[in-house]
Design a protein around this motif. Structure first.
Motif, short mmCIF file in Angstrom:
data_model
loop_
_atom_site.label_atom_id
_atom_site.label_comp_id
_atom_site.label_asym_id
_atom_site.label_seq_id
_atom_site.Cartn_x
_atom_site.Cartn_y
_atom_site.Cartn_z
N ALA A 135 0.83 -1.21 0.00
CA ALA A 135 0.00 0.00 0.00
C ALA A 135 0.86 1.26 0.00
O ALA A 135 0.56 2.24 -0.68
CB ALA A 135 -0.93 -0.01 1.20
N THR A 136 1.96 1.22 0.77
CA THR A 136 2.85 2.38 0.82
C THR A 136 3.55 2.59 -0.52
O THR A 136 3.71 3.73 -0.99
CB THR A 136 3.90 2.20 1.93
N ALA A 137 3.95 1.50 -1.15
CA ALA A 137 4.58 1.60 -2.46
C ALA A 137 3.61 2.21 -3.47
O ALA A 137 3.98 3.07 -4.28
CB ALA A 137 5.05 0.23 -2.94
N LYS A 138 2.37 1.77 -3.41
CA LYS A 138 1.35 2.30 -4.31
C LYS A 138 1.13 3.79 -4.06
O LYS A 138 0.98 4.58 -5.00
CB LYS A 138 0.04 1.54 -4.12
N THR A 139 1.17 4.19 -2.79
CA THR A 139 1.00 5.60 -2.44
C THR A 139 2.14 6.43 -3.01
O THR A 139 1.93 7.53 -3.55
CB THR A 139 0.96 5.78 -0.91
N HIS A 140 3.38 5.92 -2.93
CA HIS A 140 4.53 6.64 -3.48
C HIS A 140 4.38 6.82 -4.99
O HIS A 140 4.67 7.90 -5.52
CB HIS A 140 5.82 5.88 -3.17
N VAL A 141 3.94 5.80 -5.68
CA VAL A 141 3.75 5.91 -7.13
C VAL A 141 2.66 6.94 -7.43
O VAL A 141 2.80 7.75 -8.36
CB VAL A 141 3.38 4.54 -7.73
N GLY A 142 1.60 6.95 -6.65
CA GLY A 142 0.54 7.94 -6.85
C GLY A 142 1.05 9.36 -6.66
O GLY A 142 0.68 10.28 -7.41
N ARG A 143 1.91 9.55 -5.66
CA ARG A 143 2.49 10.88 -5.43
C ARG A 143 3.40 11.30 -6.58
O ARG A 143 3.46 12.47 -6.95
CB ARG A 143 3.24 10.89 -4.11
N LEU A 144 4.12 10.33 -7.14
CA LEU A 144 4.97 10.62 -8.30
C LEU A 144 4.12 11.11 -9.47
O LEU A 144 4.47 12.09 -10.14
CB LEU A 144 5.76 9.38 -8.70
N LEU A 145 3.01 10.44 -9.72
CA LEU A 145 2.12 10.83 -10.82
C LEU A 145 1.61 12.25 -10.61
O LEU A 145 1.56 13.05 -11.56
CB LEU A 145 0.95 9.86 -10.91
N THR A 146 1.27 12.57 -9.36
CA THR A 146 0.74 13.90 -9.06
C THR A 146 1.82 14.97 -9.17
O THR A 146 1.64 15.99 -9.83
CB THR A 146 0.12 13.92 -7.66
N LYS A 147 2.94 14.75 -8.49
CA LYS A 147 3.99 15.76 -8.46
C LYS A 147 4.60 16.02 -9.84
O LYS A 147 4.96 17.15 -10.17
CB LYS A 147 5.09 15.33 -7.48
N LEU A 148 4.75 14.96 -10.64
CA LEU A 148 5.37 15.11 -11.95
C LEU A 148 4.35 15.30 -13.06
O LEU A 148 4.71 15.36 -14.23
CB LEU A 148 6.25 13.88 -12.24
N GLN A 149 3.07 15.38 -12.68
CA GLN A 149 1.98 15.61 -13.64
C GLN A 149 2.01 14.58 -14.78
O GLN A 149 1.84 14.92 -15.95
CB GLN A 149 2.05 17.04 -14.19
N ALA A 150 2.25 13.36 -14.40
CA ALA A 150 2.30 12.28 -15.38
C ALA A 150 0.96 11.55 -15.41
O ALA A 150 0.29 11.42 -14.39
CB ALA A 150 3.42 11.30 -15.04
N ARG A 151 0.59 11.07 -16.57
CA ARG A 151 -0.69 10.39 -16.72
C ARG A 151 -0.64 8.95 -16.25
O ARG A 151 -1.60 8.41 -15.72
CB ARG A 151 -1.14 10.45 -18.18
N ASP A 152 0.50 8.28 -16.47
CA ASP A 152 0.60 6.88 -16.12
C ASP A 152 2.07 6.51 -15.89
O ASP A 152 2.96 7.37 -15.94
CB ASP A 152 0.00 6.01 -17.23
N ARG A 153 2.32 5.23 -15.62
CA ARG A 153 3.68 4.78 -15.33
C ARG A 153 4.59 4.95 -16.53
O ARG A 153 5.80 5.19 -16.38
CB ARG A 153 3.65 3.30 -14.88
N THR A 154 4.02 4.84 -17.73
CA THR A 154 4.84 5.01 -18.93
C THR A 154 5.45 6.41 -18.96
O THR A 154 6.65 6.57 -19.28
CB THR A 154 4.00 4.77 -20.19
N GLN A 155 4.66 7.40 -18.62
CA GLN A 155 5.19 8.77 -18.60
C GLN A 155 6.21 8.95 -17.49
O GLN A 155 7.15 9.74 -17.63
CB GLN A 155 4.05 9.77 -18.47
N LEU A 156 6.03 8.24 -16.38
CA LEU A 156 7.05 8.29 -15.32
C LEU A 156 8.38 7.77 -15.83
O LEU A 156 9.45 8.32 -15.52
CB LEU A 156 6.59 7.48 -14.11
N VAL A 157 8.34 6.70 -16.62
CA VAL A 157 9.57 6.15 -17.20
C VAL A 157 10.23 7.17 -18.11
O VAL A 157 11.45 7.39 -18.06
CB VAL A 157 9.26 4.85 -17.98
N VAL A 158 9.43 7.83 -18.93
CA VAL A 158 9.97 8.86 -19.84
C VAL A 158 10.64 9.96 -19.05
O VAL A 158 11.75 10.41 -19.38
CB VAL A 158 8.84 9.43 -20.73
N ILE A 159 9.99 10.41 -17.99
CA ILE A 159 10.55 11.49 -17.16
C ILE A 159 11.86 11.06 -16.53
O ILE A 159 12.83 11.81 -16.48
CB ILE A 159 9.53 11.90 -16.08
#
Length: 246
Positions: free
Chosen positions: A210-234
């Motif tokens: 659950a904590t890992a999922k929360t961290h990923v959610g915060r990454l999406l919000t802070k980096l304004q990414a739509r999904d994990r693919t965009q996180l990889v690009v960033i």
């Protein structure tokens, strides 16, 4: 409304403001009633808040002005905060009203004068309290309300602001900076970029899933990414990870 219609509405106002700057100065007001509970009822004039142009900028007066809404937010926050402080301190407040008014020079937002500020040049907040509290208690009540009212403090000590834009026809994330991330979030982003699942990230970093999922959610919000693919690009574009990295 097209650009020609908007110009037709605003040009006479601009001309009038140039000729007589005092006509551009309008005082907006908001008022609320302190409820019995820790709440404050604000008069908005309508259930669904639809904002539009103020009459001083060409509006017809049927829609809310965002300036009014800002004052209403201040009234609501100050009223709720005062109620909460009074309840906490045991200060009896039978009722009362909260009001706010602010002066706007519309030459600023209409680009009539560079000397006119865009936004409120002054805001006044007032309380009309029905209370038997002593003058000292009321002074404490107001002082603490000022200190803990979020909207009041935001207006009196402006927050750092940033503007971004996203286009629906773009698959690329907006330019990102990793400065907004904590050290742990950088670790998580690195593992996301390597293709790790939330469960694998949790095991590697000794976190709960659950904590890992929360961290990923915060990454999406802070980096304004739509999904994990965009996180990889960033992660690759910012140099956090490289194709030859471990």
């Amino acid at each position: 409304m097209d650009s020609a219609e908007l110009r037709a509405l605003q040009q006479p106002l601009k001309d009038a403001y140039r000729e007589d700057p005092e006509k551009a100065v309008v005082t907006l007001r908001a008022r609320g009633q302190l409820d019995e509970a820790v709440s404050c009822s604000v008069e908005t004039g309508r259930a669904l808040a639809v904002a539009g142009l103020h009459p001083a900028t060409g509006g017809d007066g049927t829609l809310l002005c965002s300036g009014d809404m800002l004052l209403q937010a201040l009234v609501a926050c100050a009223g709720v905060t005062l109620r909460a402080v009074a309840t906490s301190l045991g200060i009896g407040v039978a009722g009362g009203a909260v009001s706010a008014e602010g002066d706007l020079d519309f030459r600023g937002t209409l680009a009539v004068s560079k000397d006119a500020p865009v936004g409120f040049r002054s805001i006044r907040l007032a309380f009309d309290l029905d209370t038997d509290a002593s003058a000292e208690q009321v002074e404490t009540l107001i002082k603490l309300t000022e200190r803990y009212c979020v909207v009041y403090q935001t207006l009196s000590r402006p927050a750092e602001m940033a503007i971004s834009v996203r286009r629906p026809d773009s698959d690329r994330p907006p330019p990102a900076t990793l400065d907004v991330l904590t050290a742990r979030e950088r670790e998580v982003l690195t593992l996301v970029a390597r293709g790790w699942s939330n469960a694998e990230i949790a095991e590697r970093l000794y976190l709960s899933p659950a904590t890992a999922k929360t961290h990923v959610g915060r990454l999406l919000t802070k980096l304004q990414a739509r999904d994990r693919t965009q996180l990889v690009v960033i992660a690759y574009e910012t140099g956090l990870v490289t194709p030859s990295g471990p």
